[in-house]
Design a protein around this motif. Structure first.
Motif, mmCIF file in Angstrom:
data_model
loop_
_atom_site.group_PDB
_atom_site.id
_atom_site.type_symbol
_atom_site.label_atom_id
_atom_site.label_comp_id
_atom_site.label_asym_id
_atom_site.label_seq_id
_atom_site.Cartn_x
_atom_site.Cartn_y
_atom_site.Cartn_z
ATOM 1 N N VAL A 22 29.470 30.062 19.821
ATOM 2 C CA VAL A 22 29.971 28.996 20.683
ATOM 3 C C VAL A 22 30.371 29.585 22.031
ATOM 4 O O VAL A 22 30.676 30.775 22.142
ATOM 5 N N THR A 23 30.359 28.749 23.038
ATOM 6 C CA THR A 23 30.774 29.145 24.389
ATOM 7 C C THR A 23 31.971 28.301 24.801
ATOM 8 O O THR A 23 31.932 27.071 24.702
ATOM 9 N N VAL A 24 33.036 28.970 25.214
ATOM 10 C CA VAL A 24 34.236 28.266 25.679
ATOM 11 C C VAL A 24 34.477 28.670 27.132
ATOM 12 O O VAL A 24 34.175 29.791 27.536
ATOM 13 N N GLU A 25 35.010 27.756 27.905
ATOM 14 C CA GLU A 25 35.214 28.050 29.320
ATOM 15 C C GLU A 25 36.412 27.293 29.873
ATOM 16 O O GLU A 25 36.868 26.288 29.297
ATOM 17 N N GLY A 26 36.927 27.802 30.970
ATOM 18 C CA GLY A 26 38.064 27.171 31.624
ATOM 19 C C GLY A 26 38.366 27.883 32.932
ATOM 20 O O GLY A 26 37.841 28.967 33.212
ATOM 21 N N ASP A 27 39.207 27.272 33.758
ATOM 22 C CA ASP A 27 39.585 27.838 35.050
ATOM 23 C C ASP A 27 40.983 28.434 34.964
ATOM 24 O O ASP A 27 41.839 27.960 34.208
ATOM 25 N N SER A 28 41.215 29.499 35.751
ATOM 26 C CA SER A 28 42.539 30.126 35.844
ATOM 27 C C SER A 28 42.904 30.315 37.314
ATOM 28 O O SER A 28 42.036 30.590 38.151
ATOM 29 N N ILE A 29 44.188 30.172 37.573
ATOM 30 C CA ILE A 29 44.705 30.318 38.935
ATOM 31 C C ILE A 29 45.379 31.682 39.068
ATOM 32 O O ILE A 29 46.170 32.090 38.209
ATOM 33 N N ILE A 30 45.061 32.401 40.139
ATOM 34 C CA ILE A 30 45.732 33.673 40.422
ATOM 35 C C ILE A 30 47.197 33.382 40.770
ATOM 36 O O ILE A 30 47.472 32.538 41.633
ATOM 37 N N PRO A 31 48.159 34.036 40.110
ATOM 38 C CA PRO A 31 49.576 33.771 40.425
ATOM 39 C C PRO A 31 49.894 34.044 41.893
ATOM 40 O O PRO A 31 49.284 34.901 42.539
ATOM 41 N N ASP A 32 50.882 33.325 42.413
ATOM 42 C CA ASP A 32 51.242 33.431 43.827
ATOM 43 C C ASP A 32 51.712 34.826 44.205
ATOM 44 O O ASP A 32 51.593 35.233 45.367
ATOM 45 N N ILE A 33 52.276 35.567 43.276
ATOM 46 C CA ILE A 33 52.817 36.892 43.586
ATOM 47 C C ILE A 33 51.711 37.938 43.708
ATOM 48 O O ILE A 33 51.990 39.080 44.110
ATOM 49 N N LYS A 34 50.479 37.585 43.394
ATOM 50 C CA LYS A 34 49.363 38.525 43.458
ATOM 51 C C LYS A 34 48.451 38.173 44.631
ATOM 52 O O LYS A 34 48.349 37.006 45.013
ATOM 53 N N PRO A 35 47.759 39.182 45.170
ATOM 54 C CA PRO A 35 46.863 38.907 46.306
ATOM 55 C C PRO A 35 45.612 38.160 45.870
ATOM 56 O O PRO A 35 45.291 38.076 44.679
ATOM 57 N N ASP A 36 44.893 37.610 46.851
ATOM 58 C CA ASP A 36 43.654 36.885 46.575
ATOM 59 C C ASP A 36 42.632 37.807 45.912
ATOM 60 O O ASP A 36 42.648 39.030 46.092
ATOM 61 N N ILE A 37 41.713 37.190 45.168
ATOM 62 C CA ILE A 37 40.650 37.947 44.519
ATOM 63 C C ILE A 37 39.420 37.988 45.426
ATOM 64 O O ILE A 37 39.051 36.981 46.044
ATOM 65 N N LEU A 38 38.819 39.182 45.488
ATOM 66 C CA LEU A 38 37.586 39.342 46.238
ATOM 67 C C LEU A 38 36.400 39.417 45.284
ATOM 68 O O LEU A 38 35.443 38.666 45.414
ATOM 69 N N ASN A 39 36.481 40.332 44.307
ATOM 70 C CA ASN A 39 35.433 40.481 43.307
ATOM 71 C C ASN A 39 36.042 40.910 41.976
ATOM 72 O O ASN A 39 37.106 41.539 41.947
ATOM 73 N N GLU A 40 35.348 40.580 40.886
ATOM 74 C CA GLU A 40 35.734 41.055 39.558
ATOM 75 C C GLU A 40 35.355 42.529 39.418
ATOM 76 O O GLU A 40 34.294 42.961 39.852
#
Length: 254
Positions: A22-40
């Motif tokens: 099975v495939t499960v998926e969802g969205d996550s928000i980067i917490p405010d105390i952490k910097p923006d994401i550029l790449n995984e």
């Protein structure tokens, strides 16, 4: 006249085994105390099932995938950062030959996890799970324990030991331990944690089941300083601790 003495045993009969993907998926928000994401950079995860049910011709699993994501931060020094996310799931899987009276034993493995950066503060997570499901049914059977009145008949007797199921139970346990890292390191952030349960052992005593095991923990963490003029921002620490618990119900009688 030959007389057979019988004994009634409760046996655990396997009804069926199936493997699902099975495939499960969802969205996550980067917490405010952490910097923006550029790449995984790296992503790992493990599965926690907090509820399971056997329905008529189906099984239902409720749980989540705990995800550890290391990423390249969108800032001047391009540091590696990390955060924990999760994907909640409810899966209803077809299993035509079962019903609610039966027992489910499941094993779930994460085959792979994908991450897609939607914007600097939001990522989409997708995990492919392999679910191995074994379904059992308790069934009572009469077996011949001994045969009487065979004085004039040659007979052969073989003694065997059998386990008879008298009950089942499950419980959740938790344990807390402190892991000691290098004294010269100043822990800034835990990037990921992997663990493995080994040396499992169970004992039955006084109507209780004592369960013991070793939990091997592998932790990747971020430090706040560099030492010896080398980049020490990423380091790996290994720790092993022991846990034990007592289930309040006997499961098997030998």
């Amino acid at each position: 006249m030959i007389e057979a003495v019988k004994e009634n045993l409760c046996i655990n009969k396997i009804v069926g085994s199936k493997t699902f993907e099975v495939t499960v998926e969802g969205d996550s928000i980067i917490p405010d105390i952490k910097p923006d994401i550029l790449n995984e950079v790296n992503i790992t995860g493990n599965v926690c099932v907090y509820k399971k049910e056997i329905l008529e011709g189906k099984i239902r699993l409720d749980g989540n995938v705990n995800v550890y994501l290391m990423y390249l931060a969108d800032c001047e020094d391009k540091r590696i950062r990390g955060f924990n996310g999760n994907i909640d799931f409810t899966e209803i899987l077809d299993f035509p030959e079962i019903d609610s009276r039966m027992i489910l034993d499941e094993d779930i493995n994460v085959k792979n996890i994908e991450c897609k950066v939607l914007n600097g503060r939001k990522v989409s997570l997708k995990a492919k799970l392999e679910i191995k499901a074994d379904v059992f049914m308790n069934e009572k059977k009469d077996i011949i324990k001994e045969v009487n009145n065979v004085d004039d008949i040659q007979s052969q007797v073989m003694l065997i030991t059998m386990n008879s199921l008298v009950g089942q139970n499950s419980t959740k346990v938790s344990n807390k331990e402190n892991l000691i890292i290098d004294n010269m390191d100043i822990l800034s952030e835990i990037l990921s944690i992997d663990f493995n349960i080994t040396n499992k052992d169970t004992k039955v005593s006084y109507n209780k089941v004592l369960a013991k095991a070793d939990l091997e923990v592998r932790m990747l963490y971020l430090t706040e300083e560099r030492k010896n003029k080398k980049d020490r921002r990423n380091d790996t620490n290994y720790g092993i601790y022991r846990f034990s618990t007592v289930f309040q119900r006997r499961i098997f009688v030998m």
